[in-house]
Enzyme design. Structure first.
Site, PDB file in Angstrom:
ATOM      1  N   GLU A 261       0.732  -1.110   0.058  1.00 27.71           N
ATOM      2  CA  GLU A 261       0.186   0.018  -0.089  1.00 27.71           C
ATOM      3  C   GLU A 261       0.746   1.270   0.085  1.00 27.71           C
ATOM      4  OE1 GLU A 261      -2.862  -0.389   3.146  1.00 27.71           O
ATOM      5  OE2 GLU A 261      -3.644  -2.362   2.297  1.00 27.71           O
TER       6      GLU A 261
ATOM      7  N   GLU B 149      -6.017 -10.913  -1.446  1.00 24.92           N
ATOM      8  CA  GLU B 149      -6.690 -11.055  -0.231  1.00 24.92           C
ATOM      9  C   GLU B 149      -8.285 -10.694  -0.257  1.00 24.92           C
ATOM     10  OE1 GLU B 149      -5.469  -7.578   2.370  1.00 24.92           O
ATOM     11  OE2 GLU B 149      -3.269  -7.983   1.606  1.00 24.92           O
TER      12      GLU B 149
HETATM   13  C1  XIL Z   1      -6.059  -6.522   8.233  1.00 25.77           C
HETATM   14  C2  XIL Z   1      -6.123  -7.950   9.061  1.00 25.77           C
HETATM   15  O1  XIL Z   1      -7.061  -8.921   8.470  1.00 25.77           O
HETATM   16  C3  XIL Z   1      -6.597  -7.514  10.291  1.00 25.77           C
HETATM   17  O2  XIL Z   1      -6.710  -8.691  11.270  1.00 25.77           O
HETATM   18  C4  XIL Z   1      -6.071  -6.366  11.067  1.00 25.77           C
HETATM   19  O3  XIL Z   1      -6.383  -5.948  12.338  1.00 25.77           O
HETATM   20  C5  XIL Z   1      -5.857  -5.146  10.084  1.00 25.77           C
HETATM   21  O4  XIL Z   1      -5.486  -5.907   8.930  1.00 25.77           O
HETATM   22  N1  XIL Z   1      -4.926  -4.933   3.463  1.00 25.77           N
HETATM   23  C6  XIL Z   1      -4.066  -5.604   4.070  1.00 25.77           C
HETATM   24  C7  XIL Z   1      -3.941  -6.508   5.181  1.00 25.77           C
HETATM   25  O5  XIL Z   1      -2.977  -5.676   3.447  1.00 25.77           O
HETATM   26  O6  XIL Z   1      -2.657  -6.728   6.046  1.00 25.77           O
HETATM   27  C8  XIL Z   1      -5.283  -6.080   6.223  1.00 25.77           C
HETATM   28  O7  XIL Z   1      -5.358  -7.072   6.966  1.00 25.77           O
HETATM   29  C9  XIL Z   1      -6.365  -5.861   5.324  1.00 25.77           C
HETATM   30  C10 XIL Z   1      -6.250  -4.874   4.273  1.00 25.77           C
END
Ligand code: XIL
Length: 329
Positions: A136, A246
């Site tokens: 990001e 994701e």
């Molecule tokens: C999220 C996790 O799933 C949560 O448990 C945590 O509290 C916050 O982060 N983008 C990403 C991930 O790259 O690392 C994030 O994961 C969700 C959004």
């Protein structure tokens, strides 16, 4: 008649990688709650450390690394013959409390990041197959996100991060990962331009991870699968591998569908098809079952975004992607 093969068997037969991001608490509960581990190894051939390798959870104090949770997930993946994705070496979120309070110079920060990447990527050099090296780095408007890494080193922080990862993990695939880059919107264009600059500078980057959180609270949500496919293709044409890293599919409170789970299933299927048709062979969901999703109590969205329900029963989305793989076998 529907196949009795598991999703993993069909993925293996098709040379496709289907994975899940696993928060460490799930593994701390194991073996009290072995259902997650059983479902994970039966149905998926890849696993991502969803939180355990983020700097915050990993480094409770300046000189202390706590690798227990990360080791548990990584070793589970290795033991079960899965592709292991390490997430993530550098992100502006989930940094440790002590780090936020630290008054460093730019040089100290650079040394700190280098040591962090050398230590973490080095430890897993023969276990983690794919790294999200930087997560990001681009803001929603397409400008470079003004993170502490950017402020100290400028855009070159990405070059350095990939080089440091490559120093110690030369066999791992090194990825840039981001959200809302699934179609040809301004942010995706900016990421495309950034990655093109990295490649021009000879930075050792192998791929781009499209997060694919499909949430109504995002500006670009549930993008048209054809646009997703075209976007994957342009990253491929740049010379990068592409993975969906994701994925989850959630709906807003005002989105009334009688057949919401069927709509969700169709979207999963369409995205996987767009992926496979355009040279991307990996789709990771952000969790295994709905009860373990990060979207529980977040963003006011439906909390059933994954392939398995709270009792680990397969949902229509599971059958939709399994059937797609079967039809391509
Ligand atoms: C999220 C996790 O799933 C949560 O448990 C945590 O509290 C916050 O982060 N983008 C990403 C991930 O790259 O690392 C994030 O994961 C969700 C959004």
């Amino acid at each position: 008649m529907s196949s009795e093969k598991t999703l993993r068997e069909l993925a293996d037969e098709n040379g496709v990688t289907i994975g899940a991001g696993i928060p460490a608490r799930s593994f701390r509960q194991y073996p009290d709650d072995p259902t997650l581990a059983q479902t994970l190894k039966r149905e998926f051939n890849a696993v991502t450390t969803a939180n355990a390798l983020k700097m915050g959870p990993l480094r409770p104090a300046r000189k202390v690394y706590d690798f227990d949770d990360a080791d548990a997930i990584v070793n589970f993946g290795v033991k079960n013959g899965m592709t292991v994705r390490g997430h993530t070496l550098l992100w502006h979120k989930q940094t440790p409390e002590w780090f936020l309070a630290w008054d460093y110079t730019d040089d100290q920060l650079e040394t700190f990041v280098r040591d962090h990447i050398h230590t973490v990527a080095g430890r897993y050099h023969d276990k983690v197959d794919v790294w999200d090296v930087v997560n990001e780095a681009v803001a929603d408007d397409g400008s470079m996100r003004e993170t502490v890494w950017y402020e100290a080193m400028g855009e070159a922080y990405l070059d350095k991060a990939f080089e440091w990862a490559n120093d110690v993990a030369p066999n791992a695939a090194l990825y840039y990962n981001d959200y809302e880059i699934a179609s040809d919107n301004d942010k995706a264009d900016a990421v495309y331009d950034l990655l093109e600059r990295l490649l021009d500078r000879g930075v050792p980057i192998d791929g781009v991870g499209i997060q694919m959180h499909s949430l109504p609270s995002y500006q670009h949500s549930r993008e048209d699968p054809e646009a997703v496919g075209a976007n994957i293709r342009r990253f491929k044409d740049l010379g990068l591998d592409v993975q969906v890293t994701e994925m989850d599919v959630a709906y807003g409170p005002d989105e009334e569908f009688d057949d919401r789970l069927d709509h969700q299933a169709q979207y999963y299927r369409d995205v996987l098809e767009a992926c496979l048709d355009n040279g991307c062979n990996t789709l990771i969901t952000w969790g295994v079952h709905d009860a373990g999703s990060w979207l529980q109590n977040r963003y006011e969205v439906t909390a059933d975004p994954l392939l398995f329900d709270e009792n680990f029963n397969p949902k229509p989305a599971y059958y939709a992607i399994r059937d797609l793989l079967e039809s391509r076998s």
